[in-house]
Design a protein around this motif. Sequence first.
Motif, mmCIF file in Angstrom:
data_model
loop_
_atom_site.group_PDB
_atom_site.id
_atom_site.type_symbol
_atom_site.label_atom_id
_atom_site.label_comp_id
_atom_site.label_asym_id
_atom_site.label_seq_id
_atom_site.Cartn_x
_atom_site.Cartn_y
_atom_site.Cartn_z
ATOM 1 N N SER A 1 -7.223 -12.741 -0.921
ATOM 2 C CA SER A 1 -7.878 -13.832 -0.205
ATOM 3 C C SER A 1 -8.673 -13.294 0.981
ATOM 4 N N CYS A 2 -8.070 -12.333 1.704
ATOM 5 C CA CYS A 2 -8.738 -11.781 2.895
ATOM 6 C C CYS A 2 -9.874 -10.838 2.515
ATOM 7 N N ILE B 1 0.929 -3.361 3.563
ATOM 8 C CA ILE B 1 -0.331 -2.622 3.655
ATOM 9 C C ILE B 1 -0.260 -1.742 4.898
ATOM 10 N N ARG B 2 -0.577 -0.466 4.715
ATOM 11 C CA ARG B 2 -0.417 0.484 5.819
ATOM 12 C C ARG B 2 -1.697 1.281 6.035
ATOM 13 N N GLN C 1 -12.084 -7.173 7.337
ATOM 14 C CA GLN C 1 -11.324 -7.868 6.279
ATOM 15 C C GLN C 1 -10.012 -7.129 5.981
ATOM 16 N N MET C 2 -10.117 -5.812 5.899
ATOM 17 C CA MET C 2 -8.918 -5.018 5.609
ATOM 18 C C MET C 2 -7.889 -5.184 6.727
ATOM 19 N N LEU C 3 -8.350 -5.148 7.966
ATOM 20 C CA LEU C 3 -7.418 -5.291 9.091
ATOM 21 C C LEU C 3 -6.779 -6.677 9.099
ATOM 22 N N ASP C 4 -7.531 -7.692 8.685
ATOM 23 C CA ASP C 4 -6.931 -9.031 8.545
ATOM 24 C C ASP C 4 -5.824 -9.012 7.499
ATOM 25 N N ALA C 5 -6.089 -8.327 6.385
ATOM 26 C CA ALA C 5 -5.075 -8.258 5.325
ATOM 27 C C ALA C 5 -3.823 -7.545 5.831
ATOM 28 N N VAL C 6 -4.004 -6.444 6.581
ATOM 29 C CA VAL C 6 -2.840 -5.726 7.137
ATOM 30 C C VAL C 6 -2.072 -6.654 8.067
ATOM 31 N N ARG C 7 -2.797 -7.333 8.917
ATOM 32 C CA ARG C 7 -2.167 -8.187 9.936
ATOM 33 C C ARG C 7 -1.428 -9.370 9.314
ATOM 34 N N LEU C 8 -2.006 -9.945 8.266
ATOM 35 C CA LEU C 8 -1.457 -11.189 7.728
ATOM 36 C C LEU C 8 -0.473 -10.977 6.588
#
Length: 140
Positions: free
Chosen positions: A30-31, A80-81, A67-74
Amino acid sequence: MNDQTPHRSNVPGDFYVAADCCTLCDLPRSCAPTLFDIVEEQHEGIPGTLPHCYVKRQPETPAETAQMLDAVRLSELQCIRYRGTDRLIQLTLADHGCAHLCDQLAPDLQPLAEAAQRLQALRDPQHPGDAAKRPWWRFW
Ligand code: SF4
């Protein structure tokens, strides 16, 4: 120190999804739909296949990195690392309370990772460690 094993389907690069973590939240797609995908895989003793997300492409632009950082955060299970050493990315993740998801965190940012892990322990006292260290079947 990180003891996560990256899922074998991840492309090489700084961001990865840890193995044996997936409950198919599907949040990464989604992110960042161009950066993640789902693979079906077999597990010993379990009939059929189970899905697992993985990084299919590393971010190449600032927008994709965001977008990737949003995915890590959420990502609820913290699967996700980041194993890179870009200071801005590490600082951004630290600002999101995700410093503990950096494998090669700069020493001066280490206290932020410890603080993030203490917060995790407060949120989930039965499993005070990094959520992604739990095998997926312990979530059910
Ligand atoms: S972030 Fe974790 S739980 Fe969500 S789809 Fe990816 S591996 Fe599965």
